[in-house]
Design a protein around this motif. Structure first.
Motif, PDB file in Angstrom:
ATOM      1  N   VAL A   1      -6.593  -3.229  -7.155  1.00  9.52           N
ATOM      2  CA  VAL A   1      -5.846  -1.986  -7.008  1.00  9.52           C
ATOM      3  C   VAL A   1      -6.376  -1.252  -5.793  1.00  9.52           C
ATOM      4  O   VAL A   1      -7.547  -0.862  -5.752  1.00  9.52           O
ATOM      5  N   SER A   2      -5.533  -1.050  -4.813  1.00  9.92           N
ATOM      6  CA  SER A   2      -5.926  -0.370  -3.592  1.00  9.92           C
ATOM      7  C   SER A   2      -5.703   1.126  -3.709  1.00  9.92           C
ATOM      8  O   SER A   2      -4.792   1.582  -4.403  1.00  9.92           O
ATOM      9  N   SER A   3      -6.531   1.900  -3.014  1.00  8.55           N
ATOM     10  CA  SER A   3      -6.433   3.350  -3.055  1.00  8.55           C
ATOM     11  C   SER A   3      -5.443   3.867  -2.040  1.00  8.55           C
ATOM     12  O   SER A   3      -4.996   3.146  -1.148  1.00  8.55           O
TER      13      SER A   3
ATOM     14  N   PRO B   1      -8.019   2.387  -8.751  1.00 10.00           N
ATOM     15  CA  PRO B   1      -8.926   1.450  -8.082  1.00 10.00           C
ATOM     16  C   PRO B   1     -10.015   0.912  -9.003  1.00 10.00           C
ATOM     17  O   PRO B   1     -10.418  -0.247  -8.859  1.00 10.00           O
TER      18      PRO B   1
ATOM     19  N   GLN C   1      -0.862  -1.144  -5.421  1.00 10.98           N
ATOM     20  CA  GLN C   1      -1.357   0.156  -4.990  1.00 10.98           C
ATOM     21  C   GLN C   1      -1.671   1.046  -6.182  1.00 10.98           C
ATOM     22  O   GLN C   1      -1.101   0.895  -7.263  1.00 10.98           O
ATOM     23  N   ALA C   2      -2.589   1.974  -5.984  1.00  7.06           N
ATOM     24  CA  ALA C   2      -2.921   2.929  -7.032  1.00  7.06           C
ATOM     25  C   ALA C   2      -1.661   3.641  -7.499  1.00  7.06           C
ATOM     26  O   ALA C   2      -0.825   4.040  -6.687  1.00  7.06           O
TER      27      ALA C   2
ATOM     28  N   GLY D   1       0.569   2.187  -9.308  1.00  7.45           N
ATOM     29  CA  GLY D   1       1.557   1.165  -9.574  1.00  7.45           C
ATOM     30  C   GLY D   1       1.358   0.490 -10.916  1.00  7.45           C
ATOM     31  O   GLY D   1       0.493   0.872 -11.701  1.00  7.45           O
TER      32      GLY D   1
END
Length: 116
Positions: free
Chosen positions: A114-116, A87, A13-14, A16
């Motif tokens: 990388v997810s927002s 991201p 995750q963003a 992280g």
């Protein structure tokens, strides 16, 4: 010949963190530069960071202050500690080893999403 194998990629995750590793094997000269490059979909491959045998480092402006490159010369391994991921860091990350005389070797890459 030199072979490079990356590991440590994945989904995060963003904000992280993630740590990449790259182990080199084969006929390796003790003096070299190892680095990390990345290529996002539809974009050119770009330098992320690099480090010499004696520890001199260089970073892309986009990752400066967030990423840290390091190496273990005894293990012929380079690492990339990625913090505060965004991201836009999403890409395939490639390990690279280069000699001053021009010889360059590449790993096959590890995916970082990388997810927002």
């Amino acid at each position: 010949q030199v072979q490079l194998v990356e590991s440590g990629g994945g989904l995060v995750q963003a904000g992280g963190s993630l740590k990449l590793s790259c182990a080199a094997s084969g006929s390796i000269f003790s003096i070299n530069t190892m680095g990390w490059y990345r290529q996002a979909p539809g974009k050119q491959r770009e330098l992320v960071a690099r480090i010499t045998t004696d520890g001199s480092t260089a970073y892309a402006d986009s990752v400066k202050g967030r990423f840290t490159i390091s190496r273990d010369n005894a293990k012929n391994t380079v690492y990339l500690q990625m913090n505060s991921l965004k991201p836009e860091d999403t890409a395939v990350y490639y390990c690279n080893l280069a000699y001053v005389r021009g010889n360059v070797y590449w790993g096959q890459g590890t995916h970082v999403t990388v997810s927002s």
